[in-house]
Design a protein around this motif. Structure first.
Motif, PDB file in Angstrom:
ATOM      1  N   PRO A   4       0.828  -1.208   0.000  1.00 27.49           N
ATOM      2  CA  PRO A   4       0.000   0.000   0.000  1.00 27.49           C
ATOM      3  C   PRO A   4       0.862   1.258   0.000  1.00 27.49           C
ATOM      4  CG  PRO A   4      -0.026  -1.034   2.161  1.00 27.49           C
ATOM      5  CD  PRO A   4       0.725  -1.946   1.249  1.00 27.49           C
ATOM      6  N   PRO A   5       0.337   2.311  -0.606  1.00 28.25           N
ATOM      7  CA  PRO A   5       1.087   3.567  -0.590  1.00 28.25           C
ATOM      8  C   PRO A   5       1.111   4.127   0.824  1.00 28.25           C
ATOM      9  CG  PRO A   5      -1.097   3.917  -1.498  1.00 28.25           C
ATOM     10  CD  PRO A   5      -0.943   2.434  -1.288  1.00 28.25           C
ATOM     11  N   PRO A   6       2.124   4.911   1.129  1.00 21.18           N
ATOM     12  CA  PRO A   6       2.174   5.498   2.477  1.00 21.18           C
ATOM     13  C   PRO A   6       1.001   6.468   2.655  1.00 21.18           C
ATOM     14  CG  PRO A   6       3.909   6.393   1.087  1.00 21.18           C
ATOM     15  CD  PRO A   6       3.239   5.311   0.298  1.00 21.18           C
ATOM     16  N   LEU A   7       0.306   6.311   3.739  1.00 25.05           N
ATOM     17  CA  LEU A   7      -0.836   7.172   4.036  1.00 25.05           C
ATOM     18  C   LEU A   7      -0.556   7.958   5.304  1.00 25.05           C
ATOM     19  CD1 LEU A   7      -3.744   4.639   3.444  1.00 25.05           C
ATOM     20  CD2 LEU A   7      -2.953   6.426   1.899  1.00 25.05           C
ATOM     21  N   ASP A   8      -1.007   9.172   5.313  1.00 26.57           N
ATOM     22  CA  ASP A   8      -0.825  10.033   6.480  1.00 26.57           C
ATOM     23  C   ASP A   8      -2.094   9.980   7.321  1.00 26.57           C
ATOM     24  OD1 ASP A   8       0.320  11.789   8.233  1.00 26.57           O
ATOM     25  OD2 ASP A   8      -0.165  13.572   7.040  1.00 26.57           O
ATOM     26  N   LEU A   9      -2.305   8.841   7.975  1.00 26.58           N
ATOM     27  CA  LEU A   9      -3.480   8.678   8.827  1.00 26.58           C
ATOM     28  C   LEU A   9      -3.181   9.229  10.215  1.00 26.58           C
ATOM     29  CD1 LEU A   9      -4.518   5.040   7.871  1.00 26.58           C
ATOM     30  CD2 LEU A   9      -5.590   7.172   7.140  1.00 26.58           C
TER      31      LEU A   9
END
Length: 69
Positions: A4-9
């Motif tokens: 998965p792409p890096p997500l800024d959660l």
């Protein structure tokens, strides 16, 4: 392998927000799967065909309409 792409959660979510986020993702995945079902099936059928060992004896005939006995 897909990653998965890096997500800024956010680090912290309320219980309700986490549940709503997951529900949204499930509904989105179901929509995408129903929208592209034929393409997804063709992809997996192609992968399965490539994985067949030609030395393996077939357990059934290719004609599904032919009686078993």
């Amino acid at each position: 392998m897909w990653s998965p792409p890096p997500l800024d959660l956010p680090e912290e979510l309320s219980d309700q927000a986490a549940a709503e986020l997951v529900q949204c993702l499930y509904e989105f995945a179901a929509y995408v799967e129903s929208r592209y079902f034929a393409q997804i099936e063709r992809h997996y059928e192609g992968e399965a065909a490539e994985a067949v060992d030609p030395r393996q004896q077939r357990l059934w005939d290719d004609d599904p309409n032919e009686p078993l006995f």
